[in-house]
Write a protein that holds these residues in place. Structure first.
Motif, PDB file in Angstrom:
ATOM      1  N   PHE A 124       0.814  -1.204   0.000  1.00  0.00           N
ATOM      2  CA  PHE A 124       0.000   0.000   0.000  1.00  0.00           C
ATOM      3  C   PHE A 124       0.852   1.259   0.000  1.00  0.00           C
ATOM      4  CE2 PHE A 124      -2.901  -3.207   1.702  1.00  0.00           C
ATOM      5  CZ  PHE A 124      -3.988  -3.022   0.857  1.00  0.00           C
ATOM      6  N   GLY A 125       2.145   1.099  -0.340  1.00  0.00           N
ATOM      7  CA  GLY A 125       3.024   2.236  -0.529  1.00  0.00           C
ATOM      8  C   GLY A 125       3.014   2.646  -1.992  1.00  0.00           C
ATOM      9  N   GLU A 126       4.135   3.138  -2.453  1.00  0.00           N
ATOM     10  CA  GLU A 126       4.199   3.585  -3.849  1.00  0.00           C
ATOM     11  C   GLU A 126       3.995   2.439  -4.832  1.00  0.00           C
ATOM     12  OE1 GLU A 126       4.258   6.653  -5.200  1.00  0.00           O
ATOM     13  OE2 GLU A 126       3.819   7.177  -3.125  1.00  0.00           O
ATOM     14  N   ASP A 127       4.315   1.206  -4.412  1.00  0.00           N
ATOM     15  CA  ASP A 127       4.147   0.067  -5.311  1.00  0.00           C
ATOM     16  C   ASP A 127       2.678  -0.200  -5.654  1.00  0.00           C
ATOM     17  OD1 ASP A 127       6.763  -0.423  -5.707  1.00  0.00           O
ATOM     18  OD2 ASP A 127       6.829  -2.383  -4.743  1.00  0.00           O
ATOM     19  N   ARG A 128       1.760   0.430  -4.921  1.00  0.00           N
ATOM     20  CA  ARG A 128       0.345   0.206  -5.245  1.00  0.00           C
ATOM     21  C   ARG A 128      -0.013   0.791  -6.606  1.00  0.00           C
ATOM     22  NH1 ARG A 128      -0.257   4.803  -1.875  1.00  0.00           N
ATOM     23  NH2 ARG A 128      -1.766   6.340  -2.657  1.00  0.00           N
ATOM     24  N   HIS A 129       0.853   1.590  -7.194  1.00  0.00           N
ATOM     25  CA  HIS A 129       0.606   2.156  -8.515  1.00  0.00           C
ATOM     26  C   HIS A 129       1.261   1.331  -9.627  1.00  0.00           C
ATOM     27  CE1 HIS A 129      -1.212   5.609  -6.637  1.00  0.00           C
ATOM     28  NE2 HIS A 129      -0.122   5.845  -5.937  1.00  0.00           N
ATOM     29  N   TYR A 140       1.742  -1.546 -12.335  1.00  0.00           N
ATOM     30  CA  TYR A 140       0.881  -2.387 -13.166  1.00  0.00           C
ATOM     31  C   TYR A 140       1.527  -3.753 -13.354  1.00  0.00           C
ATOM     32  CZ  TYR A 140      -1.552  -4.330 -17.163  1.00  0.00           C
ATOM     33  OH  TYR A 140      -2.251  -5.166 -17.996  1.00  0.00           O
ATOM     34  N   TYR A 141       0.734  -4.821 -13.167  1.00  0.00           N
ATOM     35  CA  TYR A 141       1.213  -6.192 -13.331  1.00  0.00           C
ATOM     36  C   TYR A 141       0.440  -6.888 -14.444  1.00  0.00           C
ATOM     37  CZ  TYR A 141       3.489  -5.970  -8.713  1.00  0.00           C
ATOM     38  OH  TYR A 141       4.268  -5.629  -7.635  1.00  0.00           O
ATOM     39  N   GLN A 142       1.149  -7.630 -15.271  1.00  0.00           N
ATOM     40  CA  GLN A 142       0.526  -8.583 -16.169  1.00  0.00           C
ATOM     41  C   GLN A 142       0.277  -9.873 -15.393  1.00  0.00           C
ATOM     42  OE1 GLN A 142      -0.434  -8.281 -19.260  1.00  0.00           O
ATOM     43  NE2 GLN A 142       0.658  -6.530 -20.135  1.00  0.00           N
ATOM     44  N   ALA A 175     -10.328  -1.160 -16.168  1.00  0.00           N
ATOM     45  CA  ALA A 175      -9.474  -1.244 -17.347  1.00  0.00           C
ATOM     46  C   ALA A 175      -8.022  -1.026 -16.937  1.00  0.00           C
ATOM     47  CB  ALA A 175      -9.901  -0.179 -18.365  1.00  0.00           C
ATOM     48  N   ALA A 176      -7.101  -1.435 -17.789  1.00  0.00           N
ATOM     49  CA  ALA A 176      -5.678  -1.251 -17.499  1.00  0.00           C
ATOM     50  C   ALA A 176      -5.395   0.220 -17.229  1.00  0.00           C
ATOM     51  CB  ALA A 176      -4.839  -1.745 -18.673  1.00  0.00           C
ATOM     52  N   GLY A 177      -4.743   0.490 -16.112  1.00  0.00           N
ATOM     53  CA  GLY A 177      -4.386   1.852 -15.765  1.00  0.00           C
ATOM     54  C   GLY A 177      -5.444   2.615 -14.997  1.00  0.00           C
ATOM     55  N   MET A 230      -5.331   3.264  -6.533  1.00  0.00           N
ATOM     56  CA  MET A 230      -4.333   2.203  -6.630  1.00  0.00           C
ATOM     57  C   MET A 230      -4.583   1.393  -7.896  1.00  0.00           C
ATOM     58  SD  MET A 230      -5.778  -0.451  -3.732  1.00  0.00           S
ATOM     59  CE  MET A 230      -4.484  -1.641  -4.064  1.00  0.00           C
ATOM     60  N   ASP A 231      -3.531   0.761  -8.399  1.00  0.00           N
ATOM     61  CA  ASP A 231      -3.674  -0.109  -9.562  1.00  0.00           C
ATOM     62  C   ASP A 231      -4.047  -1.498  -9.065  1.00  0.00           C
ATOM     63  OD1 ASP A 231      -3.139  -1.889 -11.769  1.00  0.00           O
ATOM     64  OD2 ASP A 231      -2.069  -0.219 -12.714  1.00  0.00           O
ATOM     65  N   PRO A 232      -5.239  -1.992  -9.416  1.00  0.00           N
ATOM     66  CA  PRO A 232      -5.695  -3.274  -8.882  1.00  0.00           C
ATOM     67  C   PRO A 232      -5.210  -4.487  -9.673  1.00  0.00           C
ATOM     68  CG  PRO A 232      -7.427  -2.316 -10.193  1.00  0.00           C
ATOM     69  CD  PRO A 232      -6.275  -1.332 -10.225  1.00  0.00           C
ATOM     70  N   SER A 233      -4.313  -4.268 -10.642  1.00  0.00           N
ATOM     71  CA  SER A 233      -3.902  -5.372 -11.509  1.00  0.00           C
ATOM     72  C   SER A 233      -3.180  -6.476 -10.753  1.00  0.00           C
ATOM     73  CB  SER A 233      -3.004  -4.858 -12.639  1.00  0.00           C
ATOM     74  OG  SER A 233      -1.835  -4.246 -12.117  1.00  0.00           O
ATOM     75  N   SER A 234      -2.645  -6.172  -9.561  1.00  0.00           N
ATOM     76  CA  SER A 234      -1.966  -7.214  -8.789  1.00  0.00           C
ATOM     77  C   SER A 234      -2.941  -8.253  -8.255  1.00  0.00           C
ATOM     78  CB  SER A 234      -1.201  -6.594  -7.615  1.00  0.00           C
ATOM     79  OG  SER A 234      -2.088  -5.948  -6.714  1.00  0.00           O
TER      80      SER A 234
END
Length: 326
Positions: free
Chosen positions: A149-154, A156-158, A222-224, A251-255
């Motif tokens: 939940f730090g900066e890595d929450r942004h 994007y993961y395939q 959607a992505a992003g 946050m990017d939920p792709s993870s």
């Protein structure tokens, strides 16, 4: 009988005066939500209930924004988390009902050569074991950044990035010999859906489940897409008990992807589970498979036995009935 979809938003922290319980008479659901806010210090708690007769009641307790003190929106959008797994399992089971997937066929048959690692062999792991969490596959979320939940929450993961995280670690146990909750299973289920249909996972979830049920507040981002589209409470995270609350709404939920990326609302989730358990999404044979459970390991402090099916958990209630969740 009462079917309720309840979503709790936020983390422990000080609760503003505007979150104080109202003086008007309240039912058991509202009382429970107010305990979450007042006693457990959640900023907000949302719920929706549907009676057997179809009467819907939505609840919102607490505040949507700790900075402004704005009240939590009734039936606000939230990140639905692992409720996504039930949606994903439904699509896989629909494909089973269409004769395109077999539950007891190894995943390697559909995704050849993909599931490999130390003690990991997709030729020995069935589709059923993925949906049931009896595959023995390591849970990739344990190997994400120490500060999710730090900066890595942004970031994007395939989906393949997530599998790479999992498959660099050894299997937890031989397939079918034990039970362990692993988000890796449902990333593979998402890829299975894409391989069989030749279409994107999000599209299939929309066409097969979200649109037919008229779930107006539910979608796969959607992505992003890092925000929420409609009215919503803000999301907060604390690094530990008593820690400061950090706003992690964007946050990017792709993870999480097919294991937990969905955005929804309490009333949409209640409608979904009502339709699912009422037989509107699956053929009888596949719904029976979904509701056939195995024992989960005992959880410390658990008051009731919980069992797991195919994307559903079954909890024995004190009244003697059972409740199903993701």
């Amino acid at each position: 009988m009462l079917l309720a979809a309840t979503t709790v938003v936020g983390a422990a922290g000080a609760v503003p005066a505007s979150a104080a319980p109202s003086a008007r008479p309240k039912d058991g659901v509202r009382a429970g939500l107010e305990r979450l806010v007042q006693d457990d210090r959640y900023p907000a708690a949302l719920a929706s209930t549907t009676t057997r007769g179809g009467q819907v009641r939505d609840y919102a307790v607490g505040v949507a924004d700790l900075r402004t003190g704005a009240r939590a929106p009734v039936d606000g959008q939230v990140r639905a988390g692992s409720n996504t797994k039930t949606f994903t399992a439904v699509v896989v089971l629909q494909l089973v009902g269409e004769g395109k997937v077999e539950l007891d066929t190894p995943i390697d048959h559909y995704l050849p050569g993909l599931v490999r690692g130390e003690g990991i062999d997709g030729r020995a792991i069935t589709v059923r074991q993925l949906l049931q969490h009896t595959s023995g596959l390591p849970n990739y979320t344990e190997f994400l950044s120490a500060e999710p939940f730090g900066e890595d929450r942004h970031r994007y993961y395939q989906p393949r990035d997530l599998l790479d995280l999992a498959f660099t670690h050894k299997a937890l146990f031989a397939p079918g010999t034990d039970w362990s909750y692993s988000n890796t299973n449902y990333i593979l289920a998402g890829l299975l859906i894409e391989r069989i249909t030749g279409r994107p996972f999000a599209e299939q979830l929309s066409k097969r489940v979200i649109e037919p049920l008229g779930l107006r507040h539910t979608y796969v981002p959607a992505a992003g897409d890092e925000g929420l589209r409609d009215a919503h409470p803000r999301g907060y995270h604390a690094s530990g008990p008593g820690g400061a609350l950090n706003d992690v709404t964007e946050m990017d939920p792709s993870s999480a992807w097919a294991a937990g990326e969905l955005v929804s609302s309490p009333s949409d989730l209640s409608r979904f589970f009502s339709a699912l358990l009422g037989g509107r999404l699956l053929k009888p044979a596949q719904l029976t498979e979904m509701k056939t459970t195995v024992r989960m390991p005992d959880r410390p402090g658990a008051a009731a036995e919980v069992r797991y099916g195919l994307g559903l958990m079954r909890t024995q209630l004190s009244c003697g009935k059972a409740a199903s969740t993701c």
